[in-house]
Design a protein around this motif. Structure first.
Motif, PDB file in Angstrom:
ATOM      1  N   GLN A 137      21.357  35.531  -1.892  1.00  0.00           N
ATOM      2  CA  GLN A 137      20.682  35.311  -0.613  1.00  0.00           C
ATOM      3  C   GLN A 137      19.184  35.225  -0.865  1.00  0.00           C
ATOM      4  O   GLN A 137      18.662  35.863  -1.781  1.00  0.00           O
ATOM      5  N   SER A 139      15.125  34.191   1.192  1.00  0.00           N
ATOM      6  CA  SER A 139      14.403  34.018   2.449  1.00  0.00           C
ATOM      7  C   SER A 139      13.123  33.216   2.235  1.00  0.00           C
ATOM      8  O   SER A 139      12.352  33.496   1.311  1.00  0.00           O
ATOM      9  N   GLN A 180      24.604  28.981   3.746  1.00  0.00           N
ATOM     10  CA  GLN A 180      24.593  30.408   4.068  1.00  0.00           C
ATOM     11  C   GLN A 180      23.965  31.267   2.971  1.00  0.00           C
ATOM     12  O   GLN A 180      24.333  32.426   2.778  1.00  0.00           O
ATOM     13  N   LYS A 181      23.044  30.678   2.244  1.00  0.00           N
ATOM     14  CA  LYS A 181      22.349  31.426   1.193  1.00  0.00           C
ATOM     15  C   LYS A 181      20.876  31.640   1.524  1.00  0.00           C
ATOM     16  O   LYS A 181      20.339  32.726   1.325  1.00  0.00           O
ATOM     17  N   ARG A 183      17.805  31.565   4.209  1.00  0.00           N
ATOM     18  CA  ARG A 183      17.375  31.573   5.596  1.00  0.00           C
ATOM     19  C   ARG A 183      15.914  31.156   5.658  1.00  0.00           C
ATOM     20  O   ARG A 183      15.122  31.482   4.769  1.00  0.00           O
ATOM     21  N   SER A 225      17.566  42.523   3.653  1.00  0.00           N
ATOM     22  CA  SER A 225      18.914  42.090   4.020  1.00  0.00           C
ATOM     23  C   SER A 225      19.196  42.279   5.507  1.00  0.00           C
ATOM     24  O   SER A 225      20.158  41.705   6.032  1.00  0.00           O
ATOM     25  N   LEU A 228      19.546  39.011   7.329  1.00  0.00           N
ATOM     26  CA  LEU A 228      20.575  38.053   6.915  1.00  0.00           C
ATOM     27  C   LEU A 228      21.232  37.427   8.149  1.00  0.00           C
ATOM     28  O   LEU A 228      21.542  38.113   9.123  1.00  0.00           O
TER      29      LEU A 228
END
Length: 242
Positions: A137, A139, A180-181, A183, A225, A228
């Motif tokens: 993930q 950002s 979906q990794k 944002r 997180s 997320l």
């Protein structure tokens, strides 16, 4: 230390908001790459992070406006070779000269402002996306301006760049949402006691404005997180609650 083992690159890291974010993220254990064209400013925030007990950051002197695409790619390659992946990217670098009527706006100032505020954000994001895709993930946070985004008179290239930047962030968020990794969100700091605010409104009573440190919890949230699943949003610091 919720950001331990998270690698985050910050542009304009020597500036007011950039250094505020750097300290906030380092206090949570983030490993930082500090990007700025001013070496003295980089050294100042570097020392502040080390003195605060945060992970020793990496200083990367870099002129966003003057660099060519090859130099951007070389930066991305160097990060990949050393770290393998990247979990965060904060676009905090900004160029603002003065409020200027479009009729007398100098072409050179127009081009330089768009290069720093918009074009550099595009190129840097593009070359770093493959590294962020390697993370579970990641950002990306852009920085806008509550006044400029209203397209008010005399905002000139600065206003145009912020309006376009918000559009770019929205398009990017939609393109990356399916994976979906990664944002993508935009932070609007609002009126705050920053160097940019002092330059734009020199006669204003800054004692009535929130301190830059008031943004620290929002910076931590956007890279933690806890955020997320939140993407494509414009975060107004004046109204946002954690």
């Amino acid at each position: 230390m919720s950001l331990t083992n998270q690698l985050i690159l910050i542009t304009g890291a020597g500036g007011g908001l950039g250094s505020t974010a750097a300290l906030a993220l380092a206090e949570q254990g983030a490993q930082l790459i500090l990007l700025d064209k001013s070496i003295p400013k980089l050294e100042k925030i570097y020392d502040a992070i080390v003195q605060s007990g945060g992970p020793v950051p990496v200083m990367y002197p870099f002129d966003l406006a003057g660099a060519n695409e090859m130099q951007y790619q070389e930066m991305a390659d160097a990060i990949e070779q050393r770290y393998g992946s990247l979990q965060g990217l904060l676009h905090s670098a900004v160029e603002f000269s003065a409020y200027t009527p479009l009729a007398i706006h100098k072409t050179q100032d127009w081009g330089h402002t768009l290069n720093v505020n918009l074009n550099a954000a595009f190129i840097l994001t593009r070359v770093l996306l493959p590294l962020m895709q390697k993370s579970q993930q990641a950002s990306i946070v852009f920085t806008s301006d509550s006044n400029a985004r209203q397209a008010q008179a005399y905002n000139g290239a600065y206003g145009v760049s912020k309006i376009a930047l918000e559009g770019f962030a929205k398009i990017l968020a939609e393109e990356l949402e399916a994976g979906q990794k990664i944002r993508v969100n935009t932070l609007v700091p609002g009126p705050i006691d920053s160097p940019l605010r002092k330059k734009a409104y020199p006669a204003e009573d800054k004692t009535q404005l929130p301190a830059m440190s008031s943004l620290a919890p929002i910076y931590r949230y956007l890279f933690d997180s806890a955020s997320l699943g939140m993407t494509g949003q414009i975060i107004d610091a004046n109204t946002f609650t954690l």
